[in-house]
Each structure stands twice: as C-alpha cells, then as structure tokens.
Motif scaffolding. Structure first.
Motif, mmCIF file in Angstrom:
data_model
loop_
_atom_site.group_PDB
_atom_site.id
_atom_site.type_symbol
_atom_site.label_atom_id
_atom_site.label_comp_id
_atom_site.label_asym_id
_atom_site.label_seq_id
_atom_site.Cartn_x
_atom_site.Cartn_y
_atom_site.Cartn_z
ATOM 1 N N THR A 1 8.321 3.280 -3.302
ATOM 2 C CA THR A 1 7.343 2.437 -2.366
ATOM 3 C C THR A 1 7.782 0.990 -2.159
ATOM 4 N N LEU B 1 1.665 3.623 -10.785
ATOM 5 C CA LEU B 1 1.634 4.198 -9.609
ATOM 6 C C LEU B 1 2.658 5.121 -9.324
ATOM 7 N N ASP C 1 -0.723 5.708 -2.910
ATOM 8 C CA ASP C 1 -0.704 5.251 -1.584
ATOM 9 C C ASP C 1 -1.205 6.451 -0.503
ATOM 10 N N PHE D 1 -4.481 2.907 -2.594
ATOM 11 C CA PHE D 1 -4.028 1.637 -2.213
ATOM 12 C C PHE D 1 -4.149 1.606 -0.747
ATOM 13 N N ARG E 1 4.099 -1.885 10.469
ATOM 14 C CA ARG E 1 2.971 -1.571 9.817
ATOM 15 C C ARG E 1 1.657 -1.446 10.670
ATOM 16 N N LYS F 1 -6.249 -4.122 1.472
ATOM 17 C CA LYS F 1 -5.049 -4.816 1.526
ATOM 18 C C LYS F 1 -4.701 -5.191 2.879
ATOM 19 N N HIS F 2 -3.742 -5.967 3.192
ATOM 20 C CA HIS F 2 -2.967 -6.895 2.126
ATOM 21 C C HIS F 2 -3.653 -8.234 2.518
ATOM 22 N N MET G 1 -5.756 -5.911 -2.869
ATOM 23 C CA MET G 1 -4.142 -5.906 -3.374
ATOM 24 C C MET G 1 -3.572 -7.386 -2.463
ATOM 25 N N PHE H 1 2.325 -9.779 1.030
ATOM 26 C CA PHE H 1 3.690 -10.541 0.789
ATOM 27 C C PHE H 1 3.941 -11.619 1.306
ATOM 28 N N ASP I 1 0.915 -6.869 -4.724
ATOM 29 C CA ASP I 1 1.727 -5.871 -4.062
ATOM 30 C C ASP I 1 3.092 -5.828 -4.728
ATOM 31 N N TYR I 2 3.759 -4.771 -4.397
ATOM 32 C CA TYR I 2 4.991 -4.498 -5.236
ATOM 33 C C TYR I 2 5.904 -5.529 -5.362
ATOM 34 N N MET J 1 2.031 -5.654 -10.013
ATOM 35 C CA MET J 1 2.782 -4.254 -9.780
ATOM 36 C C MET J 1 4.186 -4.426 -9.671
ATOM 37 N N TRP K 1 3.911 6.805 4.926
ATOM 38 C CA TRP K 1 2.828 6.838 3.893
ATOM 39 C C TRP K 1 2.202 8.047 3.965
ATOM 40 N N GLU L 1 6.401 0.441 6.407
ATOM 41 C CA GLU L 1 7.096 -0.610 5.994
ATOM 42 C C GLU L 1 8.252 -1.111 6.125
HETATM 43 C C1 GLC Z 1 4.335 -1.329 -0.658
HETATM 44 C C2 GLC Z 1 3.126 -1.727 0.206
HETATM 45 C C3 GLC Z 1 1.651 -1.573 -0.260
HETATM 46 C C4 GLC Z 1 1.736 -0.313 -1.305
HETATM 47 C C5 GLC Z 1 2.505 -0.724 -2.539
HETATM 48 C C6 GLC Z 1 2.441 0.301 -3.692
HETATM 49 O O1 GLC Z 1 5.209 -2.350 -1.030
HETATM 50 O O2 GLC Z 1 3.297 -3.028 0.641
HETATM 51 O O3 GLC Z 1 0.986 -1.157 0.853
HETATM 52 O O4 GLC Z 1 0.455 -0.091 -1.439
HETATM 53 O O5 GLC Z 1 3.687 -1.112 -2.119
HETATM 54 O O6 GLC Z 1 3.191 1.533 -2.995
#
Ligand code: GLC
Length: 754
Positions: free
Chosen positions: A66, A87, A117, A161, A175, A214-215, A258, A261, A293-294, A325, A433, A501
C-alpha cells in the motif's frame, strides 16, 4: 527453554504482576488521568529509551502493498523491541506468529498493534465508500463497519486505517472513491457512523477494532485533482468545509488519526504543529495517537520542508506525529535527536504512552493473542448475514440517474443482450482498497447476478470491448447480441486501478471505446432500449451516455455481492433509493463544481442564462449533469412542507413538518433532504447547505410524516475570526429529494437582546 527465554518468562511474570498489582491499586487510587495510567507508568519505568522509541515505529508486513516501499527485516526489528505496530499483516496465524515474537522474544514482551486498510469490508467487501455514502443510510454504513470489524478482528487485526473523511469536490482525484463525497454535513454524519461501527462500545471486546480518521487535513483539495498535490486554502474554507468531519470523529471517540501527504498552506501535514498540537489536541482535546501516512515523514524532504530524514523525524515528532509508518526515521534518529536536545525525551515518552494506552484499551496486555484466534476466524468470515448485508448495501448504494419510459425494472420474460467489459467482471467489482477481499472467487458478477432472475438461454453475452483499449474487434459480436435480444444491458466503467490512491485522471469520460460502442449499437440496433450500468470510482462525464441510453444505474464498485444487489434493482426486487453524494459535471472543464458554491456578485439569471457579463460559460451551462442529492426511484414521492413560524429567536426553534406520499406503483425509500440558505453574513454564504436528511420507507400509496428542527445550532459557521457562530438575518429553506429544487419557505433569525 533457553536462558533468554527463561529471563523473558520471569520478566513477563514480573511485568504481569506489576501490571495486575497496579490494577489492584487503581481500585483504591483517587485521581487517575486514565484507567491505565499507573500500569503504563510501571511499564514505562521498566522500558529503556530505545524500547520507548520502538513503540513509535510501524513497519509493513508486505501481505499487501500500500505504499512506495516495503520493509527490510521486520522480524529482527521486532525481536530487538524496535517495533510498536505492523501494518499489512492479517490472518489469525500470520498475526499470531509475529505477536509470538514480540511477546516471547523481546525483553519486556510488549504486544504489537496490527493495522490494515479495512475501509469498506475485510473479506466480505461492501460497495466502495463513495457508494456507501450514496445510500445516505447511517445505520447501514455503521453496520458495514461493524461487519468489517467482526471479520478483521477475527484475523488478528486491531486497527483499521479508516474512516477516510476527506471532503472531495474534484472527480479527477482518484481518492474521491474512498470518502463520503462533497458535503461537510453528510460527511460528518457518515464519519460518526464508521467510528461507531468499527469501535463499538468496548474496545476490549474481541470483535471491535480501533478506527483512524484520515488524512488530516485538506487532502481532498489537492490542486488539479492530482494526488499528493499542493493544498492551499483559506482558514475559512478549511474550518467550514474540511475540518468538521474530522471533529465529528473526535466527538465519536476515534482512537487514532493519520496525517495527510499534502502540504497545507505551505506546511506539510506530517510536520504541521497547528494541525496536530493546536487544533487536534489543544482545541479538540483529542487523547489518542497520531500515525504518519506511509513514509509521509520522509516526504517532508521532497516537500522542501526537511533537510534530511533526521530533520524529518524531528519535525514530525515535535508536530505531534506519534508513530512513523514505514519511514524508518524514528528508529534511526530519535535517540540522537534527544541527545542533541532537538526533541525532548518527554515528547517521545508521551507518544509512547498514548500508544501503550491504546494497547491496554484493546486488552492486549491481558491476552495479546485474543484477536488471533483461528477457530473464531473460521466461524466469522463470510457469514451469510454478512453477505446478505453486502447484497443489500450494493442495492442501497446504487443511484438511478435516468429511467426514460420506465425502461427499468426489466420484466423477467425478456431476453437480454448483456454487453460490456464489466458484465462478467469479478475483479473490479469490489473496487480499490478491498483489503483481503477475494476478487475472483467469492465476488458475484453482474452476469451471475442476472442468472438469479433469468434463464441462461435468455442472456446473450458479448464483451464488446475492453475497458481501456482501442480494439473494435469485438464490436460485431456485441451488435449481433443486441439484435437478438429484447433489451440491451451494457455494463461499463473504469478498472478498479483507475481510482483510489495515485490514480488521478485528467479525462473523466468512460475510458477506451466504451462510448463508441454504445453509439455503434444505437446506430446498428435503433429503437431498442439500452440500460447502462456503471462501475466507477468517481463522478464521470456522462453527457453523451445520457443522450444515447434509456436508463443509467450508477453502482460505483458494488462489492462482493454486487452482482446480486444490482440484479435485485434491475428486476424490481429492490426499488433504487440512492442519492448522489457528489456532483456529476457536464464535463471536466466545470471542475470544481459542487452544489454549495457561492453566489458570486454576478450570478446568472436562470430565466436568461445567456445574459451578458454574468458568471457563466459561453459553451456549457453552469448546472451539473446530475446534482448532489439526486437519484430516481421506480415510484414517485410528493412533499407537503409546513413551517411553525417565520421568526427564529435564539434559544428557540422552528419546526418543519413534512408529509411525504408515495404516489407511484412501487414500495420504496426516499431520502428527504433539508437545505438552508443564509441570505447575508459576514463571509459570503453558499447558495445552500444540507442541514438535515431522513431516509424513510413507504409502501405504495402510503404517506409518512417527518419533522426537522431549525435552531441557531444549524446556522453556525466559522466567521472571519474563526469563531463558530451565527448571525441574525434572513434565511430560506426547502425539503426535497435533491439539492436542485427551489426554496419554498423563509424565516428571519432575530437579533439577540444584548
Ligand atoms: C497509504 C494511504 C493511506 C493508508 C496507508 C496504509 O499510502 O495513503 O490511506 O491507510 O498508506 O496502507
């Protein structure tokens, strides 16, 4: 048993004794900030600084991808006590194995958190969130989250998430598929429903999971709809449009947040103290923890906000971002930053404390394996009641956009030409997702759904074209099928990879040659009814399809049981009741276009839209193709609306009485919507705002009575000083089944006696 293990066992017994003895203490102690303070204090007294930093670290287990990179050696980091959460790991077995390492092979045996997620289902996948929003059914949305939590928790997951509560008004942004659409009020009500569904009333129960708002914040306003792009807006816009759904999650007790970005007005969210210290904690009194976020912390470097990863770690931790993360920056740099007095030890300890508190709330210190139970996993996943709920949600989320000459519902004796690249699809139907959803086996295609109602020999299937390619070779088969059948059903749209995404589009028409195929069929097979069924993750430009077809059903991506839910609509078992949670533009050039825009100083004159020097286009109307709140039914509903008065005195209320009559030939549900307009205020008012809605079911011929109440609470907004307040003056309102109806009543809010 090896020496290390024996030491660990002694430590665990000792730790458990300390924790439990403290829990005894807690019965006698007077003031504890939280039920777990003494237990957390005792545990943290045993922890080294590295172990406290370890709690602020999250890695991906790689069971799903992800983000832009995957971890290196998670097991090693877990063993060394350097990981607080994982995760993208699921299944009772998979989570138990990693948990066992954390419990038995680390010095203190602190349990891991497992996050994933799970945003519209875990195994039983519901319609994408934009689709669920189209149901306007808060109970159904809450139940979808409840079911997702049942399945996810049975597979060892403690944390989802979700909900994604970003308001989105730009269909180019992939998104937009993940949220509740363009409206702040609807989005806020739906946000509360998700948090309640996921978290339930007892986080220590083994079938509830913690949620994550989020976000934060403003992600849906990415410039040009390009994902991760710059966000720049006034404070008024931020507070009146984008923040309320997040506040609604805090009011509902959401456990985590969360970061987004994007940068927000020049300060990237993951380093934004105003968002996470001032607003979230000081003003909203949020007590949970914040996860980046990631790799969003690392991305402070390309944002041009951090010099390097160490600087990123400093900025994020000081801004109130408690957990990293997948960035691998907290583990590498926090200790050094503390030694250099660039981050206070107390700041990291506070982050660690909040994360430990969540683990105590989940009961993980009582039994770290309680969620990783293979027997429960077998018993819970894909329960019939879950699949039935998903089937109903697929129907309730669909929006009937057009139905000329009562094309729908289809009578069962008709032969059907089933055409289109998504007609037999079992991959995209569960959308993006889709967590641990099964794309090819469990998902029910539209074709399979039709077979519940029609004999196979009466369905003439032809793919007709691909989703994306320019290959016309399959056109003729489709034309032949169309010629043979009584009615043509075309299933078209986007591939699920085309939303979600990093999936923005500059062109929001049907991709590939799908529209060309529709045109070709209308030419080769004239005067035969065409039903267009759409699967897509965003509003599309359907201006051509609106003319070419007789009926259009928007199903979004309807989920695991989508084929059955849609068939229920096509054959009239379910009377479509969905309403658009987002505007469908006439073309991409109108974007941003949403129902609650401002009036401007030169609004067009509806009776003379082409009048000179007005705020309009020379090539297309200002109105959308399909407006927010719009959706047809197989029946009709008539409204009678009365108001209790024309004056509102602060502290009192106006009661709106609504009688709705089902005047058609089908039982069905109607979503009555209340829109209010503030005619004059100290910051320009939108032309209308949704301030209430109720979904009611009526048998044909039946009437029902609803009431809405207007008080000053409904009329508040954030003014220039960002005070949440109301102002006296004239207002108007209407109640109806769409946002594009005329105002029918007005009232005046009287100046308060000073
Ligand atoms: C992704 C998404 C976020 C998600 C996270 C973990 O980049 O932006 O919505 O929860 O990483 O997968």
């Amino acid at each position: 048993m090896n020496f290390r293990h024996e030491i660990n066992t002694i430590l665990i017994i000792g730790l458990t004794f300390i924790i439990h003895s403290c829990s005894d203490q807690k019965k006698h102690s007077k003031t504890i900030k939280s039920p777990y303070t003494s237990q957390i204090d005792s545990l943290m007294n045993l922890m080294t600084l590295e172990e406290k930093i370890g709690q602020t670290v999250m890695y991906s287990g790689g069971w799903d991808k992800t983000g832009p990179k995957v971890s290196d050696d998670n097991i090693k980091h877990i063993r060394e006590g350097n990981v607080g959460a994982m995760l993208n790991v699921y299944s009772a077995k998979g989570t138990r194995e990693l948990q066992q390492i954390a419990i038995e092979e680390t010095r203190l045996g602190i349990p891991l958190l497992f996050g994933y997620d799970v945003i519209h289902g875990h195994r039983t996948i519901f319609p994408i969130n934009l689709g669920l929003a189209a149901s306007w059914d808060l109970k159904q949305i809450e139940n979808s989250a409840r079911i997702a939590a049942e399945e996810a928790s049975a597979e060892g997951i403690h944390w989802t998430f979700a909900p994604m509560v970003d308001i989105a008004r730009d269909p180019r942004w992939g998104r937009i598929s993940e949220g509740a659409g363009e409206d702040t009020y609807l989005g806020s009500q739906i946000a509360k429903a998700y948090v309640k569904g996921f978290q339930g009333n007892d986080l220590a129960a083994n079938n509830t999971i913690i949620a994550c708002a989020k976000h934060f914040a403003g992600y849906g306003a990415a410039q040009a709809g390009r994902d991760y792009h710059t966000v720049d807006m006034s404070d008024g816009e931020l507070w009146n449009t984008y923040l309320p759904p997040f506040k609604a999650t805090v009011d509902s007790g959401v456990e985590t947040f969360m970061t987004a970005f994007n940068d927000l007005n020049g300060i990237p969210a993951s380093g934004n103290q105003s968002l996470f210290r001032e607003i979230l904690r000081e003003q909203w009194n949020f007590k949970g923890f914040v996860v980046s976020d990631y790799t969003a912390i690392n991305e402070l470097i390309p944002h041009g906000f951090a010099k390097n990863e160490k600087d990123g770690a400093r900025l994020a931790m000081n801004a109130g971002v408690d957990m990293d993360m997948m960035g691998n920056v907290n583990r590498l740099y926090l200790k050094k930053l503390i030694e250099e007095n660039k981050v206070k030890k107390e700041t990291v300890e506070e982050a660690c404390r909040k994360i430990l508190e969540t683990k105590f709330k989940l009961g993980l210190f009582d039994d770290p394996y309680r969620y990783s139970n293979e027997d429960r996993e077998k018993e819970v996943i894909y329960k019939k009641e879950f699949l039935d709920a998903a089937r109903n949600a697929a129907a309730a989320s669909s929006v009937l956009l057009k139905n000329d000459n009562k094309t729908l519902p289809i009578t069962k004796n008709k032969t059907i030409a089933l055409i289109g690249p998504l007609a037999k699809d079992k991959e995209s139907i569960i959308g993006n997702w889709a967590a641990a959803g099964d794309r090819y086996g469990k998902a029910v295609s539209i074709y399979e759904g039709l077979l519940e109602y029609v004999d196979e020999k009466n369905i003439f299937y032809a793919q007709g074209c691909d989703i994306l390619s320019n290959d016309e070779n399959l056109f003729n088969q489709a034309i032949d099928a169309a010629k043979k059948a009584d009615i043509i059903v075309m299933v078209m749209g986007e591939h699920y990879h085309m939303s979600g995404e990093a999936a923005s589009r500059t062109n929001i028409k049907l991709p590939g040659l799908q529209t060309t195929l529709i045109k070709k069929i209308t030419e080769e097979v004239p005067n035969k009814q065409i039903v267009l069924i759409l699967m897509n993750g965003r509003p599309l430009d359907l201006s051509e399809e609106h003319i070419l077809t007789d009926a259009i059903l928007e199903t979004w991506f309807p989920g695991t049981m989508g084929g059955l839910g849609i068939a229920d609509i096509l054959f009239g078992t379910y009377n479509p009741s969905g309403k658009l949670p987002v505007t469908f533009p006439r073309n991409v050039g109108q974007i941003p276009i949403y129902y609650n825009m401002k009036n401007t100083g030169r609004p067009i004159n509806p009776s003379n839209p082409k009048e000179d020097y007005k705020s309009n286009y020379i090539d297309v109307s200002n109105t959308p193709l399909y407006p927010f709140g719009y959706g047809l039914s197989y029946t009709n509903f008539e409204y009678k609306v009365t108001s209790s008065g024309k004056q509102l005195i602060p502290g009192e209320e106006i009661t709106i009485s609504v009688e709705i009559k089902n005047t058609g030939n089908y039982d069905g549900s109607e979503i009555a919507q209340l829109y209010i307009r503030d005619k004059t205020r100290s910051i320009t008012p939108p032309v209308k705002e949704l301030k209430g809605f109720k979904k009611v079911f009526m048998k044909k011929g039946e009437s029902t009575n609803l009431t809405f109440t207007i008080t000053t609470e409904n009329l508040k907004f954030y003014n220039q000083q960002l005070d949440f307040t109301y102002e006296p003056g004239r207002f108007e309102f209407f109640v109806g089944g769409s946002s594009d109806l005329p105002f029918t009543h007005e009232f005046e809010l009287i100046e308060e006696d000073k």
